[in-house]
Design a protein around this motif. Sequence first.
Motif, PDB file in Angstrom:
ATOM      1  N   LYS A 127      96.240   1.384 -80.577  1.00  0.00           N
ATOM      2  CA  LYS A 127      95.072   1.703 -81.400  1.00  0.00           C
ATOM      3  C   LYS A 127      95.434   1.468 -82.861  1.00  0.00           C
ATOM      4  O   LYS A 127      96.508   1.877 -83.320  1.00  0.00           O
ATOM      5  N   LEU A 128      94.538   0.809 -83.591  1.00  0.00           N
ATOM      6  CA  LEU A 128      94.725   0.588 -85.021  1.00  0.00           C
ATOM      7  C   LEU A 128      94.103   1.735 -85.801  1.00  0.00           C
ATOM      8  O   LEU A 128      92.964   2.122 -85.543  1.00  0.00           O
ATOM      9  N   VAL A 129      94.858   2.251 -86.769  1.00  0.00           N
ATOM     10  CA  VAL A 129      94.395   3.353 -87.603  1.00  0.00           C
ATOM     11  C   VAL A 129      94.442   2.909 -89.052  1.00  0.00           C
ATOM     12  O   VAL A 129      95.464   2.369 -89.518  1.00  0.00           O
ATOM     13  N   ALA A 130      93.339   3.103 -89.775  1.00  0.00           N
ATOM     14  CA  ALA A 130      93.291   2.725 -91.185  1.00  0.00           C
ATOM     15  C   ALA A 130      94.095   3.719 -92.003  1.00  0.00           C
ATOM     16  O   ALA A 130      93.900   4.934 -91.903  1.00  0.00           O
ATOM     17  N   THR A 131      95.032   3.223 -92.806  1.00  0.00           N
ATOM     18  CA  THR A 131      95.851   4.081 -93.660  1.00  0.00           C
ATOM     19  C   THR A 131      95.357   4.116 -95.100  1.00  0.00           C
ATOM     20  O   THR A 131      95.873   4.878 -95.909  1.00  0.00           O
ATOM     21  N   GLY A 132      94.378   3.302 -95.439  1.00  0.00           N
ATOM     22  CA  GLY A 132      93.822   3.296 -96.787  1.00  0.00           C
ATOM     23  C   GLY A 132      92.502   2.567 -96.801  1.00  0.00           C
ATOM     24  O   GLY A 132      92.313   1.608 -96.051  1.00  0.00           O
ATOM     25  N   GLY A 133      91.596   3.010 -97.628  1.00  0.00           N
ATOM     26  CA  GLY A 133      90.282   2.404 -97.692  1.00  0.00           C
ATOM     27  C   GLY A 133      90.276   1.122 -98.512  1.00  0.00           C
ATOM     28  O   GLY A 133      91.234   0.785 -99.210  1.00  0.00           O
ATOM     29  N   THR A 134      89.186   0.409 -98.427  1.00  0.00           N
ATOM     30  CA  THR A 134      89.019  -0.820 -99.219  1.00  0.00           C
ATOM     31  C   THR A 134      88.824  -0.461-100.681  1.00  0.00           C
ATOM     32  O   THR A 134      88.009   0.404-101.011  1.00  0.00           O
ATOM     33  N   ALA A 135      89.578  -1.120-101.570  1.00  0.00           N
ATOM     34  CA  ALA A 135      89.460  -0.841-103.003  1.00  0.00           C
ATOM     35  C   ALA A 135      88.097  -1.301-103.522  1.00  0.00           C
ATOM     36  O   ALA A 135      87.491  -2.232-102.993  1.00  0.00           O
ATOM     37  N   SER A 136      87.617  -0.654-104.563  1.00  0.00           N
ATOM     38  CA  SER A 136      86.325  -0.999-105.161  1.00  0.00           C
ATOM     39  C   SER A 136      86.418  -0.828-106.672  1.00  0.00           C
ATOM     40  O   SER A 136      87.434  -0.363-107.205  1.00  0.00           O
ATOM     41  N   GLY A 137      85.371  -1.210-107.397  1.00  0.00           N
ATOM     42  CA  GLY A 137      85.371  -1.081-108.850  1.00  0.00           C
ATOM     43  C   GLY A 137      83.975  -1.231-109.407  1.00  0.00           C
ATOM     44  O   GLY A 137      83.038  -1.599-108.684  1.00  0.00           O
ATOM     45  N   PRO A 165      92.215  -3.187 -96.894  1.00  0.00           N
ATOM     46  CA  PRO A 165      92.631  -1.895 -96.349  1.00  0.00           C
ATOM     47  C   PRO A 165      93.925  -2.037 -95.551  1.00  0.00           C
ATOM     48  O   PRO A 165      94.236  -3.099 -95.008  1.00  0.00           O
ATOM     49  N   GLY A 166      94.683  -0.939 -95.481  1.00  0.00           N
ATOM     50  CA  GLY A 166      95.916  -0.936 -94.706  1.00  0.00           C
ATOM     51  C   GLY A 166      95.691  -0.385 -93.310  1.00  0.00           C
ATOM     52  O   GLY A 166      94.832   0.481 -93.101  1.00  0.00           O
ATOM     53  N   PHE A 167      96.434  -0.892 -92.355  1.00  0.00           N
ATOM     54  CA  PHE A 167      96.318  -0.431 -90.977  1.00  0.00           C
ATOM     55  C   PHE A 167      97.707  -0.142 -90.423  1.00  0.00           C
ATOM     56  O   PHE A 167      98.698  -0.757 -90.820  1.00  0.00           O
ATOM     57  N   ALA A 168      97.741   0.793 -89.496  1.00  0.00           N
ATOM     58  CA  ALA A 168      98.963   1.085 -88.748  1.00  0.00           C
ATOM     59  C   ALA A 168      98.613   1.100 -87.268  1.00  0.00           C
ATOM     60  O   ALA A 168      97.501   1.470 -86.886  1.00  0.00           O
ATOM     61  N   GLU A 169      99.568   0.678 -86.453  1.00  0.00           N
ATOM     62  CA  GLU A 169      99.333   0.607 -85.014  1.00  0.00           C
ATOM     63  C   GLU A 169      99.928   1.822 -84.320  1.00  0.00           C
ATOM     64  O   GLU A 169     101.087   2.174 -84.548  1.00  0.00           O
ATOM     65  N   ASP A 178      99.482  14.794 -98.776  1.00  0.00           N
ATOM     66  CA  ASP A 178      98.827  13.644 -98.157  1.00  0.00           C
ATOM     67  C   ASP A 178      98.751  12.493 -99.160  1.00  0.00           C
ATOM     68  O   ASP A 178      98.497  12.706-100.353  1.00  0.00           O
ATOM     69  N   GLY A 179      98.932  11.297 -98.661  1.00  0.00           N
ATOM     70  CA  GLY A 179      98.901  10.119 -99.515  1.00  0.00           C
ATOM     71  C   GLY A 179     100.249   9.772-100.097  1.00  0.00           C
ATOM     72  O   GLY A 179     100.436   8.659-100.602  1.00  0.00           O
ATOM     73  N   VAL A 180     101.192  10.715-100.059  1.00  0.00           N
ATOM     74  CA  VAL A 180     102.546  10.477-100.575  1.00  0.00           C
ATOM     75  C   VAL A 180     103.527  10.311 -99.425  1.00  0.00           C
ATOM     76  O   VAL A 180     104.439   9.494 -99.496  1.00  0.00           O
ATOM     77  N   ARG A 181     103.312  11.084 -98.349  1.00  0.00           N
ATOM     78  CA  ARG A 181     104.200  11.001 -97.194  1.00  0.00           C
ATOM     79  C   ARG A 181     104.037   9.657 -96.488  1.00  0.00           C
ATOM     80  O   ARG A 181     102.996   9.017 -96.553  1.00  0.00           O
ATOM     81  N   ALA A 182     105.087   9.256 -95.801  1.00  0.00           N
ATOM     82  CA  ALA A 182     105.014   8.049 -94.981  1.00  0.00           C
ATOM     83  C   ALA A 182     104.055   8.283 -93.826  1.00  0.00           C
ATOM     84  O   ALA A 182     103.909   9.415 -93.334  1.00  0.00           O
ATOM     85  N   PHE A 183     103.395   7.224 -93.369  1.00  0.00           N
ATOM     86  CA  PHE A 183     102.455   7.350 -92.259  1.00  0.00           C
ATOM     87  C   PHE A 183     103.189   7.845 -91.020  1.00  0.00           C
ATOM     88  O   PHE A 183     104.270   7.366 -90.672  1.00  0.00           O
ATOM     89  N   GLY A 184     102.589   8.827 -90.337  1.00  0.00           N
ATOM     90  CA  GLY A 184     103.192   9.403 -89.144  1.00  0.00           C
ATOM     91  C   GLY A 184     104.039  10.619 -89.405  1.00  0.00           C
ATOM     92  O   GLY A 184     104.472  11.285 -88.458  1.00  0.00           O
ATOM     93  N   THR A 185     104.293  10.942 -90.676  1.00  0.00           N
ATOM     94  CA  THR A 185     105.068  12.140 -91.030  1.00  0.00           C
ATOM     95  C   THR A 185     104.121  13.300 -91.289  1.00  0.00           C
ATOM     96  O   THR A 185     103.170  13.178 -92.067  1.00  0.00           O
ATOM     97  N   MET A 186     104.379  14.427 -90.645  1.00  0.00           N
ATOM     98  CA  MET A 186     103.503  15.588 -90.753  1.00  0.00           C
ATOM     99  C   MET A 186     104.002  16.548 -91.837  1.00  0.00           C
ATOM    100  O   MET A 186     105.209  16.734 -92.009  1.00  0.00           O
TER     101      MET A 186
END
Length: 386
Positions: free
Chosen positions: A136-146, A160-164, A232-240
Amino acid sequence: MENTTSPVSGAASGDPLAESFDIVARQDQVEAQIEVLRSDVTEVKSRLDKVARAAARPAIGGASTSDATEVKGFVDGYLRRGRETELKSISGINPADGGYAVPRQIDAIIASELAEISPIRAIAQVVQTGTSGYRKLVATGGTASGWVSEASQRPETAAPGFAEIAPPSGELYANPAASQAMLDDAAFDIETWLANEIALEFARAEGTAFVRGSGINQPEGFLSAPTGTAEDGVRAFGTMQYIGSGNATGFDMSPDSRLIDLIHSLKSSHRQGASFVMNSATLAAVRKLKTSDGAFLWQPGMVEGQPDRLLGYPVIEAEDMPDIAAGEYPIAFGNFRHGYLIAEHSATRVLRDPFTNKPFVHFYATKRVGGKVLDSNAIKLLKIEA
């Protein structure tokens, strides 16, 4: 005037012999018609009998007549007597593959029992997969905007970033046994007995794996994921993230404030549908906690069927959670439907084994189940720090 009377008619010819032949012919015609009517009546009666038998047979679990017939053939044919020929049209699985897939009604009973008994399954996200290599792909960050003016250039934004996520899985099995005398007893409800036995064994194994499973030939429990104190947002993905509290002997002097910190470390979008998870020993200690003004943190349910609450959130008892001790994580708080994924591959299979432990018949049931933390931001932990 033309004579239209049949030449074989005795009445027209006045011949007694011809008249006798005419009577015999009419009798043969009548008997042939009666035979046709009897055949039609017999066919109609046979159809009515089939309809009556189908109507009298109770549908299992609200299933259709054909489904109930399938279950009856599986229970009476295979489970009671070991007849494999009756199952080939049901499961489509060869005996060499390790057994037969149980009809979906029995599998639904097992799944229902598991949801009631296995606490994490009841609150996590459960998916049915067609392959053991589910990802399953999980989005780790939204699409940037301005923001730009009406006539300004639109520069390219970051993707956007994704993690599997690939939940580790293993073969979950149960091996209940019944004597042949029990199986031969028509009053013995083997269907319900087998579903309950399998569900109980599966629930015990799942309860441990979903909490602290190693991820080697079994699901990876949420307490087995890496942990840290970063936001949140500072920790590596998957770290609780965990909140430190207490001391080597239990909670500290202000456990209520640490529980509040634990709640609000979770984003508001995850707090909708969040719950506490702890074992009964921890729950007993938590129920004794009071605020500085003497009020209990525990709030019993005021309406029948409504769960008891801690600081406004329901509490789930999971006996596989650790006790209060230095270095342990006795309390988890989060939205487990967002935070933990359970992947099930295929239906439950049953292999009947009347040979290993005579005179008992074993029913070797297997099912492939996987699990892993889906969103590490959706679950927070309370750690007892020495």
